[in-house]
Design a protein around this motif. Structure first.
Motif, PDB file in Angstrom:
ATOM      1  N   HIS A  49       0.811  -1.226   0.000  1.00  0.00           N
ATOM      2  CA  HIS A  49       0.000   0.000   0.000  1.00  0.00           C
ATOM      3  C   HIS A  49       0.841   1.272   0.000  1.00  0.00           C
ATOM      4  O   HIS A  49       0.329   2.361  -0.212  1.00  0.00           O
ATOM      5  N   MET A  50       2.154   1.134   0.186  1.00  0.00           N
ATOM      6  CA  MET A  50       3.015   2.303  -0.054  1.00  0.00           C
ATOM      7  C   MET A  50       3.346   2.410  -1.541  1.00  0.00           C
ATOM      8  O   MET A  50       3.843   3.431  -1.996  1.00  0.00           O
ATOM      9  N   CYS A 152      -1.858  -1.143  16.761  1.00  0.00           N
ATOM     10  CA  CYS A 152      -2.731  -0.160  16.106  1.00  0.00           C
ATOM     11  C   CYS A 152      -3.701  -0.782  15.111  1.00  0.00           C
ATOM     12  O   CYS A 152      -4.840  -0.366  14.989  1.00  0.00           O
ATOM     13  N   LEU A 153      -3.260  -1.820  14.395  1.00  0.00           N
ATOM     14  CA  LEU A 153      -3.998  -2.182  13.177  1.00  0.00           C
ATOM     15  C   LEU A 153      -5.276  -2.993  13.390  1.00  0.00           C
ATOM     16  O   LEU A 153      -6.090  -3.090  12.490  1.00  0.00           O
ATOM     17  N   LYS A 156      -7.722   0.375  14.626  1.00  0.00           N
ATOM     18  CA  LYS A 156      -7.735   1.700  14.000  1.00  0.00           C
ATOM     19  C   LYS A 156      -7.724   1.581  12.485  1.00  0.00           C
ATOM     20  O   LYS A 156      -6.965   0.762  11.964  1.00  0.00           O
ATOM     21  N   CYS A 193       1.468   2.826  18.554  1.00  0.00           N
ATOM     22  CA  CYS A 193       2.245   2.158  17.513  1.00  0.00           C
ATOM     23  C   CYS A 193       3.639   1.777  18.024  1.00  0.00           C
ATOM     24  O   CYS A 193       4.285   2.557  18.711  1.00  0.00           O
ATOM     25  N   SER A 197       6.683  -1.286  11.288  1.00  0.00           N
ATOM     26  CA  SER A 197       6.767  -1.138   9.834  1.00  0.00           C
ATOM     27  C   SER A 197       8.030  -0.404   9.408  1.00  0.00           C
ATOM     28  O   SER A 197       8.447  -0.478   8.264  1.00  0.00           O
ATOM     29  N   LEU A 198       8.672   0.311  10.360  1.00  0.00           N
ATOM     30  CA  LEU A 198       9.922   0.992  10.022  1.00  0.00           C
ATOM     31  C   LEU A 198      11.128   0.335  10.696  1.00  0.00           C
ATOM     32  O   LEU A 198      12.210   0.909  10.753  1.00  0.00           O
ATOM     33  N   GLN A 205      13.876   5.420  15.229  1.00  0.00           N
ATOM     34  CA  GLN A 205      12.495   5.782  15.522  1.00  0.00           C
ATOM     35  C   GLN A 205      11.777   4.596  16.173  1.00  0.00           C
ATOM     36  O   GLN A 205      11.048   4.734  17.147  1.00  0.00           O
ATOM     37  N   LEU A 209      10.094   3.993  20.115  1.00  0.00           N
ATOM     38  CA  LEU A 209       8.698   3.620  20.370  1.00  0.00           C
ATOM     39  C   LEU A 209       8.622   2.341  21.205  1.00  0.00           C
ATOM     40  O   LEU A 209       7.790   2.223  22.107  1.00  0.00           O
TER      41      LEU A 209
ATOM     42  N   GLY B  43       4.991   9.244  15.168  1.00  0.00           N
ATOM     43  CA  GLY B  43       6.161   9.437  14.315  1.00  0.00           C
ATOM     44  C   GLY B  43       6.604  10.886  14.228  1.00  0.00           C
ATOM     45  O   GLY B  43       7.600  11.208  13.572  1.00  0.00           O
ATOM     46  N   TRP B  73       7.708   9.774   4.824  1.00  0.00           N
ATOM     47  CA  TRP B  73       8.410   8.498   5.009  1.00  0.00           C
ATOM     48  C   TRP B  73       8.555   8.123   6.476  1.00  0.00           C
ATOM     49  O   TRP B  73       8.899   6.983   6.797  1.00  0.00           O
ATOM     50  N   ALA B  74       8.343   9.078   7.373  1.00  0.00           N
ATOM     51  CA  ALA B  74       8.404   8.761   8.806  1.00  0.00           C
ATOM     52  C   ALA B  74       7.052   8.241   9.290  1.00  0.00           C
ATOM     53  O   ALA B  74       6.951   7.661  10.370  1.00  0.00           O
ATOM     54  N   CYS B  75       6.006   8.464   8.496  1.00  0.00           N
ATOM     55  CA  CYS B  75       4.662   7.969   8.839  1.00  0.00           C
ATOM     56  C   CYS B  75       4.664   6.448   8.811  1.00  0.00           C
ATOM     57  O   CYS B  75       5.131   5.841   7.857  1.00  0.00           O
ATOM     58  N   MET B  76       4.146   5.834   9.877  1.00  0.00           N
ATOM     59  CA  MET B  76       4.161   4.378   9.981  1.00  0.00           C
ATOM     60  C   MET B  76       2.815   3.759   9.632  1.00  0.00           C
ATOM     61  O   MET B  76       2.620   2.562   9.754  1.00  0.00           O
ATOM     62  N   GLY B  77       1.854   4.619   9.262  1.00  0.00           N
ATOM     63  CA  GLY B  77       0.539   4.096   8.871  1.00  0.00           C
ATOM     64  C   GLY B  77      -0.239   3.498  10.022  1.00  0.00           C
ATOM     65  O   GLY B  77      -1.003   2.549   9.832  1.00  0.00           O
ATOM     66  N   CYS B  78      -0.080   4.019  11.231  1.00  0.00           N
ATOM     67  CA  CYS B  78      -0.763   3.422  12.388  1.00  0.00           C
ATOM     68  C   CYS B  78      -2.216   3.866  12.481  1.00  0.00           C
ATOM     69  O   CYS B  78      -2.990   3.318  13.260  1.00  0.00           O
TER      70      CYS B  78
END
Lengths: 292, 188
Positions: A49-50, A152-153, A156, A193, A197-198, A205, A209, B43, B73-78
């Motif tokens: 989806h990216m 989260c998924l 949300k 979160c 995913s990162l 980052q 978290l 993020g 690009w820092a957005c994690m889609g949460c």
């Protein structure tokens, strides 16, 4: 016998293998039938989806179309990230006939939408099954303090997930943990979160978290964090090494899946529930509930 | 940010803004800048502009600044922003569209590692039908020239029986290849 189409997804065969093992074992003990979707493919996850909107719908739609060959009315995906992709298919194709046709033109078997997505935690937290679990508890988890971590998924955003749980303070897993005799601790990071995913691309980052979640769980008095997503679980479990290097804090916080805890309470063997697959040693936690 | 002639910029980039609205299905013009999205964003510490500013910049047609931002690009889609948006805008879906637009427009400097990860991930899915972690990691490390990346996780995963040396191949591989070819041109 209750039957569901079961979508393991790539994680339950690799990094989250103990989620698959424990889900199957617990379902069997409760008389629930999980029928694996035949010849399933990867849902595409965030990489799809990216990259491309249509691709991100066609991959999970193929899986849901294959589930329609099974004698079921509902499909479950224990992995929250896969679940979110199925939810996107239901939401987007359900309201846009043209888009649905476009996606179906890419598939050998069309997606009709007749097999509905069911929230995986609710397979166990619905009132009837919860009662059944309570009745079948052989080894109460009394004394164990659990931080229920939904990620989260699964919850949300609520307009797409349209299920029973509150997106900021969900309760379904808490209810299960209570039925097992354990104590769900109140804590504010249930759906924050973890950055999985990162994990590969922006480790700093992600490590921050993870540290936030681990610290707040510990400060809330939790003995362990119960996970419902294989990406969150792998991230919080494996990355404690990285967190220790960066922040100098050694949490040694076990991160079992909530299905592993159900299995323990039902008296199933910890090895068959995959407790040996966890990176942070759960021995202390198991000892606390009298399972050595 | 320097000086920007807003009306001129908006005129030049109106088609871009319209495309983002159409592709994401989100009417960003509904935003009234309450900044709830940014307040809850996990993020935001890694972003150059908080999400609410990205939405405002979009409304003003500032295509280059938005597509070159670290934020997308820092957005994690949460989906925390989407969940809390009082104007019903799916902010995370807008971020998805912006990432796709950035790749199409060649604004990839800040995202080389994310793009190479996504390409490696999807390459294994296109060829085998399912994710093949070891193959993805090798491909990603070769693309980025960072050969030892995450190797500290590889061996423990193998020892726990959590990573396979070989891919699983599904039967419907031709169907999958076709899906990739007709959507993102086969993926790289």
């Amino acid at each position: 016998m209750t039957k569901y189409a079961f979508y393991p997804g790539c994680s339950l065969e690799s990094g989250g293998i103990e989620y698959g093992m424990s889900s199957q074992a617990v379902a069997e003990a409760l008389g629930i039938d999980f029928l694996e979707v035949p010849d399933w493919n990867c849902c595409g996850a965030s990489s799809a989806h990216m990259t491309d909107h249509l691709l991100s719908l066609a991959l999970p739609a193929r899986i849901m179309a294959l589930a329609e060959t099974l004698p079921v009315t509902e499909i479950i995906a224990p992995c929250a990230a896969c679940h979110a992709r199925f939810a996107a298919v239901e939401y987007e194709l359900g309201r846009d006939e043209e888009l649905k046709q476009k996606v179906n033109s890419l598939l050998e078997r069309p997606y009709t939408g007749k097999v509905k997505l069911r929230y995986f935690i609710d397979v166990f937290s619905n009132p009837e099954t919860l009662k059944e679990i309570e009745n079948k508890v052989k080894k109460s988890l009394k004394g164990l303090k659990v931080a229920c971590y939904y990620g989260c998924l699964f919850v949300k955003p609520p307009k797409i997930m349209k299920y029973i749980d509150d997106p900021e303070n969900p309760q379904s897993m808490d209810n299960i943990i209570r039925a097992l005799g354990a104590e769900p601790v109140p804590w504010p990071y249930k759906t924050e979160c973890c950055g999985a995913s990162l994990g590969v691309t922006s480790e700093d980052q992600c490590t921050k978290l993870c540290n936030d979640i681990l610290r707040i769980a510990r400060d809330s008095g939790a003995d362990c964090i119960a996970a419902a997503c294989p990406l969150c679980q792998a991230n919080l479990d494996m990355r404690q090494v990285t967190v220790e290097k960066k922040y100098g804090i050694s949490y040694r916080m076990p991160i079992p899946f909530f299905t592993q805890l159900i299995g323990l309470a039902l008296g199933l063997n910890p090895v068959s529930l995959g407790f040996k697959k966890l990176f942070v040693d759960p021995a202390g936690m198991l000892k606390k509930v009298g399972v050595a | 940010m320097g000086e920007v002639n807003l009306s001129q910029v908006l005129d030049q980039n109106r088609s871009f803004v319209d495309r983002v609205i159409a592709e994401s299905g989100q009417d960003i013009r509904q935003c009234y800048q309450c900044a709830k999205c940014s307040g809850g964003c996990p993020g935001s510490t890694a972003m150059d502009y908080p999400p609410n500013q990205i939405i405002r910049m979009l409304m003003l047609g500032m295509k280059d600044k938005v597509l070159k931002s670290q934020t997308i690009w820092a957005c994690m889609g949460c989906n925390t922003c989407t969940t809390r948006c009082i104007r019903n805008i799916e902010v995370a879906s807008v971020m998805d569209t912006l990432r796709q637009e950035a790749v199409k427009a060649g604004y990839t400097d800040k995202a080389a590692s994310v793009i190479s990860f996504n390409e490696s991930f999807l390459w294994t899915v296109r060829n085998f039908g399912r994710l093949f972690e070891a193959g993805m990691a090798m491909m990603n490390n070769t693309k980025t020239g960072n050969f030892m990346k995450d190797m500290q996780f590889g061996l423990p995963l193998m020892l726990k029986g959590k990573a396979s040396m070989f891919p699983h191949r599904i039967k419907g591989r031709r169907e999958l290849k076709n899906i990739f070819e007709k959507t993102c041109g086969g993926g790289k």
